[in-house]
Design an enzyme around this catalytic site. Structure first.
Site, PDB file in Angstrom:
ATOM      1  NE  ARG A  30       2.925  -0.745  -2.196  1.00 55.67           N
ATOM      2  CZ  ARG A  30       2.557  -0.723  -3.470  1.00 55.67           C
ATOM      3  NH1 ARG A  30       2.912  -1.698  -4.286  1.00 55.67           N
ATOM      4  NH2 ARG A  30       1.855   0.267  -3.954  1.00 55.67           N
ATOM      5  CB  SER A  51       2.416   3.658   3.616  1.00 62.12           C
ATOM      6  OG  SER A  51       2.052   4.680   2.728  1.00 62.12           O
ATOM      7  CD  GLU A  74       3.854  -0.231   2.274  1.00 61.58           C
ATOM      8  OE1 GLU A  74       4.628   0.461   1.619  1.00 61.58           O
ATOM      9  OE2 GLU A  74       2.613  -0.116   2.221  1.00 61.58           O
TER      10      GLU A  74
END
Length: 342
Positions: A168, A242, A337
């Site tokens: 990520r 998320s 995130e």
């Protein structure tokens, strides 16, 4: 020479972020081509201003108004630029919707991104975040991207190595953050694809449906069903998907945790172990909790939602409380995130 795009002042970004928070951009412009973007960047009035690139707004949280120029990437195009009997290179404009691009590939029988179905956001944001889901990471199908230098207006090609992909993460979230604007992304897709069913929830869902030899369409449809059952639609309730990354911890740290929590779910991540952040948050009692209009989704604990008029500051306050309780209970630090714009 491209025309200069219309630049709006004090523009409300509520409809341009999926969390649905109010925040004003000092200046806002939507660009539809690389040339148009270059013209905008070279204008003396905007050259010295802070700049923020905005795609679908699915991974942004505005805490304050943005004092500077927000550039909405609306560059649209999909084209096969090279192919042979086995594979092809698909070049996609940064403003294209990611999920619609996955559907385009699946409909044409091109494999590699079907596991990434129903991820919100734009194509241009995908490599920045190095998106991934259900056993597949973007970097596995990534070929290259074109990006424009904010200072010079010059285009540069970045291959996989230059993007420095990690979980990520990419060079565009670190040393090159805010220095380039991605204008298009090229993906390497397979004409005779091998499907990836290694992710447990996906393989179990396929088994329940009686599908033993899935096609890429089967994979895509199953992933969509799973995501729809777990994740709220941003059109109905504000969220960024998320909110936190799944933490990756050393194997020896995991072994100690496992002694106390034998049921803790885990996945191998090289020589380390990945723990689902949703499980940690749920075990701290946050699933379904609400503070004002900010809350944790009742089905998926990894999703923070805006029930109406929560401000970015209120959402951050809730996120910090979640992080504190997870650290106190498990000794694990959750990392957002979402890209927080302060």
């Amino acid at each position: 020479m491209a025309n200069l795009p219309d630049v709006k002042k004090n523009f409300d970004l509520k409809d341009h972020n999926t969390m649905g928070v109010h925040a004003n951009a000092q200046y806002f412009a939507s660009v539809t081509s690389a040339d148009e973007l270059r013209q905008l960047l070279l204008q003396p009035d905007y050259k010295i201003l802070p700049k923020l690139m905005l795609g679908g707004g699915s991974n942004l949280l505005f805490v304050n108004d943005f004092e500077g120029l927000v550039i909405h990437l609306n560059i649209k195009d999909r084209a096969v630029i090279e192919e042979n009997e086995e594979e092809l290179l698909l070049q996609v404009g940064a403003g294209e919707n990611w999920h619609e691009t996955v559907m385009f590939a699946v409909e044409n029988g091109w494999g590699g991104i079907e596991n990434l179905s129903f991820i919100p956001g734009s194509v241009g944001a995908a490599p920045i975040q190095n998106i991934g889901a259900y056993g597949v990471e973007l970097e596995e199908v990534f070929e290259s991207l074109e990006a424009i230098d904010l200072e010079t207006g010059i285009s540069k090609t970045f291959d996989k190595k230059a993007c420095n992909f990690e979980y990520r993460d990419s060079v565009f979230k670190k040393e090159l953050k805010g220095k380039y604007i991605i204008t298009d992304v090229t993906l390497r897709l397979q004409k005779d694809p091998e499907v990836n069913t290694t992710y447990r929830a996906l393989s179990e869902s396929l088994e329940e449906k009686g599908i033993s030899d899935p096609t890429i369409k089967d994979i895509s449809e199953t992933v969509i069903e799973i995501r729809q059952s777990k994740l709220p639609d941003p059109a109905e309730i504000g969220n960024t998907g998320s909110f936190f990354k799944n933490p990756v911890i050393p194997a020896e740290v995991f072994k100690e945790l496992q002694k106390e929590y034998p049921e803790i779910p885990n996945y191998p991540a090289g020589d380390k172990i990945k723990i689902p952040a949703a499980w940690l948050i749920d075990r701290c009692g946050w699933k379904g909790k609400q503070i004002g209009d900010a809350g944790v989704h009742k089905v998926h604990a990894l999703v923070i939602v805006n029930y109406g008029n929560a401000t970015g500051a209120e959402i951050i306050e809730l996120a910090e409380k979640i992080r504190s309780s997870v650290f106190e209970k498990f000794g694990i630090v959750l990392i957002p995130e979402v890209n927080i714009i302060t």
